[in-house]
Design a protein around this motif. Sequence first.
Motif, PDB file in Angstrom:
ATOM      1  N   HIS A 198       0.827  -1.216   0.000  1.00 54.33           N
ATOM      2  CA  HIS A 198       0.000   0.000   0.000  1.00 54.33           C
ATOM      3  C   HIS A 198       0.858   1.262   0.000  1.00 54.33           C
ATOM      4  N   PHE A 209       0.971   4.121  -2.921  1.00 52.91           N
ATOM      5  CA  PHE A 209       0.782   5.529  -2.563  1.00 52.91           C
ATOM      6  C   PHE A 209       1.866   6.382  -3.207  1.00 52.91           C
ATOM      7  N   LEU A 225      -0.507   6.244   6.584  1.00 56.88           N
ATOM      8  CA  LEU A 225      -0.402   4.917   5.985  1.00 56.88           C
ATOM      9  C   LEU A 225      -0.395   3.806   7.026  1.00 56.88           C
ATOM     10  N   GLN A 232      -3.686  10.634  -5.003  1.00 60.10           N
ATOM     11  CA  GLN A 232      -4.269   9.294  -4.925  1.00 60.10           C
ATOM     12  C   GLN A 232      -5.662   9.307  -5.549  1.00 60.10           C
TER      13      GLN A 232
END
Length: 313
Positions: free
Chosen positions: A151, A155, A242, A288
């Motif tokens: 992830h 990002f 995050l 994003q």
Amino acid sequence: MSSTSTSAQRADVYSRVTAEIISAIEQGAGEWRAPWFHHGTSIARPTNVSSGKRYRGINTLALWAAGFAAGYGDGLWGTYKQWQDAGAQVREGERSTTVVLWREIQVSRQDDDDGQRRMFARAFSVFNVTQVDGYERPATPTLPEAERLAHAEAFIANLGVKTEFGGSEAYYRPSADTVFMPPFTSFHDAASFYGVWLHECGHASGSKHRLDRDLSGRFGSAAYAAEECLVEILSGLVLADLGIAHHPRPDHAAYAASWLKVLKDDPKAIFTAASKAQQAADWMHARQSRTKAKATSTSATLRQPSHCDGNCA
């Protein structure tokens, strides 16, 4: 959840993280060290064999000059005794290079006033690792590729900032609009890797075609210090977003504190840096949404049937 409430929640988190960084700085953040396994191989970063710390100030320039003049390909240095302690021997006839260690001392006075603090310098003779025999670098641990975080990779990829991996330095080069990073395996842990990558992407966010911050400050200047502070705070904020680090890591506070010394005449410096860090973090999050929207739009276009003027079979 609406984008407005999400932004408000993020702002609350940013305020908490910033407050913790400020608190750590006020309590004494300690000394910052590069979060990768840097052991002095880069001649541009002279490092002491005994402490593992980089030389600073005029010593850096002195060791650069000596290293380039002699053709050394390594930045590891130490005194005669430090090399002996490391199990090595300086070769006979090798010429040393002088470095200076500054120390602060309390000077007593005859009257009842408080003593004054003065700096004094002590010279040391150091030798490069290429001038010694019998030295073997300690085994360097490597971070398994399996610890990469998908992830976080996604990002950062969505930011659209070009990154090249290799070498032992991390920096952003505005002229090429490119981030340069040591490889993942060189870092102490995954959080350090993504924190440094976000730090350098933070510099890239300030380019003219993005947030248009002034990136022209020279090393050691107030402008340079302000930029370093804000991108390090930014790194801490986004790591929290995050879920990689729910609280600022001590190294973030120590790094910011080292640059705040340059900004000591401006009591609002940390708050200005935090404000601009939030702006950069918001830009990263906006990327994003934009990337996902673009991908959805492209996918929808591909799914539409071609126009056939009523003559389709």
